[in-house]
Design a protein around this motif. Structure first.
Motif, mmCIF file in Angstrom:
data_model
loop_
_atom_site.group_PDB
_atom_site.id
_atom_site.type_symbol
_atom_site.label_atom_id
_atom_site.label_comp_id
_atom_site.label_asym_id
_atom_site.label_seq_id
_atom_site.Cartn_x
_atom_site.Cartn_y
_atom_site.Cartn_z
ATOM 1 N N GLY A 93 -18.005 11.504 1.511
ATOM 2 C CA GLY A 93 -17.083 10.686 2.308
ATOM 3 C C GLY A 93 -16.401 11.481 3.395
ATOM 4 O O GLY A 93 -15.462 11.019 4.015
ATOM 5 N N LYS A 143 -18.411 -4.551 16.614
ATOM 6 C CA LYS A 143 -17.109 -4.377 17.272
ATOM 7 C C LYS A 143 -17.239 -3.468 18.503
ATOM 8 O O LYS A 143 -16.541 -3.653 19.488
ATOM 9 C CB LYS A 143 -16.123 -3.792 16.252
ATOM 10 N N TYR A 192 0.827 -1.197 0.000
ATOM 11 C CA TYR A 192 0.000 0.000 0.000
ATOM 12 C C TYR A 192 0.868 1.257 0.000
ATOM 13 O O TYR A 192 0.614 2.197 -0.743
ATOM 14 C CB TYR A 192 -0.941 0.010 1.218
ATOM 15 N N GLN A 193 1.916 1.231 0.838
ATOM 16 C CA GLN A 193 2.801 2.403 0.936
ATOM 17 C C GLN A 193 3.462 2.686 -0.416
ATOM 18 O O GLN A 193 3.607 3.846 -0.804
ATOM 19 C CB GLN A 193 3.887 2.185 2.004
ATOM 20 N N ALA A 215 -16.600 5.667 -5.000
ATOM 21 C CA ALA A 215 -17.528 4.784 -4.288
ATOM 22 C C ALA A 215 -18.369 5.681 -3.392
ATOM 23 O O ALA A 215 -18.443 5.504 -2.192
ATOM 24 C CB ALA A 215 -16.751 3.769 -3.472
ATOM 25 N N HIS A 216 -18.955 6.680 -4.017
ATOM 26 C CA HIS A 216 -19.579 7.720 -3.228
ATOM 27 C C HIS A 216 -21.009 7.441 -2.818
ATOM 28 O O HIS A 216 -21.703 6.673 -3.460
ATOM 29 C CB HIS A 216 -19.538 9.041 -3.989
ATOM 30 N N CYS A 217 -21.402 8.134 -1.758
ATOM 31 C CA CYS A 217 -22.775 8.042 -1.259
ATOM 32 C C CYS A 217 -23.572 9.209 -1.819
ATOM 33 O O CYS A 217 -23.191 9.769 -2.830
ATOM 34 C CB CYS A 217 -22.765 8.003 0.251
ATOM 35 N N GLY A 233 -8.729 3.778 12.149
ATOM 36 C CA GLY A 233 -7.339 3.376 12.354
ATOM 37 C C GLY A 233 -6.425 4.547 12.653
ATOM 38 O O GLY A 233 -5.220 4.485 12.409
ATOM 39 N N GLU A 246 -20.833 -3.763 11.052
ATOM 40 C CA GLU A 246 -19.568 -4.337 11.548
ATOM 41 C C GLU A 246 -19.011 -3.509 12.711
ATOM 42 O O GLU A 246 -18.441 -4.048 13.646
ATOM 43 C CB GLU A 246 -18.509 -4.366 10.432
ATOM 44 N N HIS A 247 -19.179 -2.189 12.585
ATOM 45 C CA HIS A 247 -18.657 -1.311 13.634
ATOM 46 C C HIS A 247 -19.446 -1.489 14.932
ATOM 47 O O HIS A 247 -18.884 -1.477 16.023
ATOM 48 C CB HIS A 247 -18.706 0.158 13.190
ATOM 49 N N GLU A 299 0.914 4.216 -2.597
ATOM 50 C CA GLU A 299 0.624 5.566 -2.116
ATOM 51 C C GLU A 299 1.692 6.540 -2.635
ATOM 52 O O GLU A 299 1.385 7.644 -3.070
ATOM 53 C CB GLU A 299 0.585 5.541 -0.582
ATOM 54 N N LYS A 336 -21.255 1.329 10.252
ATOM 55 C CA LYS A 336 -21.864 0.147 9.640
ATOM 56 C C LYS A 336 -22.078 -0.932 10.709
ATOM 57 O O LYS A 336 -21.548 -0.826 11.813
ATOM 58 C CB LYS A 336 -20.941 -0.396 8.528
ATOM 59 N N GLU A 346 -10.899 5.426 16.005
ATOM 60 C CA GLU A 346 -10.378 4.061 16.147
ATOM 61 C C GLU A 346 -10.818 3.212 14.947
ATOM 62 O O GLU A 346 -10.024 2.434 14.411
ATOM 63 C CB GLU A 346 -10.901 3.457 17.448
ATOM 64 N N ILE A 347 -12.049 3.384 14.523
ATOM 65 C CA ILE A 347 -12.553 2.668 13.349
ATOM 66 C C ILE A 347 -11.722 3.034 12.124
ATOM 67 O O ILE A 347 -11.401 2.197 11.292
ATOM 68 C CB ILE A 347 -14.053 3.002 13.105
#
Lengths: 166, 102
Positions: free
Chosen positions: A27, A99, A3-4, A20-22, A145, A95-96, A7, A93, A142-143
């Motif tokens: 976003g 968690k 990824y780095q 991948a917009h809403c 990262g 998943e969050h 990037e 979401k 935290e979600i």
């Protein structure tokens, strides 16, 4: 690792974007507005108390100032609720929530404290609202990262808020 | 081109793909097989531009219905199904930004 590398390549060559917009390409989510709003509620309560304890007579000027403080308190308590609602509704979401099972309760608590902050002039309630919003911000980052730090806001009312360490 | 790398912008495919992740998309798989539900596809859709979404289902006549993960996603619910020929690539590789374990 990979990824780095990508990037860095992206910075040099600029890969094309695939959106991948809403609702509207956005976003952009940040709990900071909610935190600022909660701080503003506290500040307005402090200013109102200062005004009442001050020597100023209860003339029209006095009422004008007090009304303005209360109006801003109303607006910001509502703004705080709104900002948290948008993040909870659009960003968080399932998943969050799995968690962080405290999220729905925390969300509900913020809604109730936000309303209570409008109905009353309790500094404790406003502080509780800020505390709950701070916890929400902590989970949000935290979600994503991104680590956070707790610092005193560099302006009155100088209460502690959660900042992302970017 | 064998494949092309794109940077994902937006979060409508979260948590699978988040804002800032990279994907490699290719036309080659489409030459050999039909699109199927679950495929991540890149396509151009005016006025939104280049979008990335998930194939939700294939309708009669090969219409491709695409969707994001969230209720607020701009997808076939808004602009209708795509023709298979509109799909410019299938995601063959995802390079996700390192993130805290969910």
């Amino acid at each position: 690792m990979l990824y780095q590398i990508l990037e860095k390549l992206d910075r040099v060559f600029g890969f094309k974007h695939a959106k991948a917009h809403c609702d509207i390409p956005c976003g952009i989510y940040d709990p900071h507005l909610a935190q600022i709003a909660a701080l503003t509620v506290i500040r307005m309560i402090d200013l109102s108390n200062d005004l009442i304890k001050g020597g100023q007579k209860e003339n029209l000027e006095f009422h004008n100032t007090l009304t303005r403080y209360i109006l801003v308190k109303e607006e910001h308590a509502e703004l705080c609720k709104r900002e948290v609602r948008v993040i909870f509704g659009d960003f968080i979401k399932k998943e969050h929530v799995d968690k962080y099972p405290e999220l729905p309760t925390l969300m509900h608590k913020i809604m109730q404290l936000g309303s209570k902050a409008r109905q009353t002039t309790s500094r404790e309630t406003a502080l509780e609202l800020l505390g709950a919003v701070n916890r929400f911000a902590e989970i949000f980052w935290e979600i994503k990262g991104i680590p956070t730090k707790k610092v005193k806001a560099p302006y009155k009312p100088e209460e502690e808020i959660i900042y992302p360490v970017l | 081109m064998i494949f092309q790398i794109f940077k994902v912008r937006g979060a409508s495919l979260a948590p699978q793909l988040e804002d800032g992740d990279f994907v490699a998309a290719s036309r080659i798989p489409i030459l050999f097989r039909r699109l199927r539900p679950g495929d991540l596809v890149v396509f151009h859709k005016p006025p939104y531009g280049r979008l990335i979404k998930r194939v939700e289902r294939i309708g009669p006549g090969g219409q491709v219905f695409v969707a994001g993960s969230g209720a607020g996603s701009v997808d076939s619910r808004i602009f209708g199904p795509l023709a298979a020929s509109e799909v410019s690539g299938i995601v063959i590789w995802q390079i996700r930004r390192p993130r805290a374990a969910l």
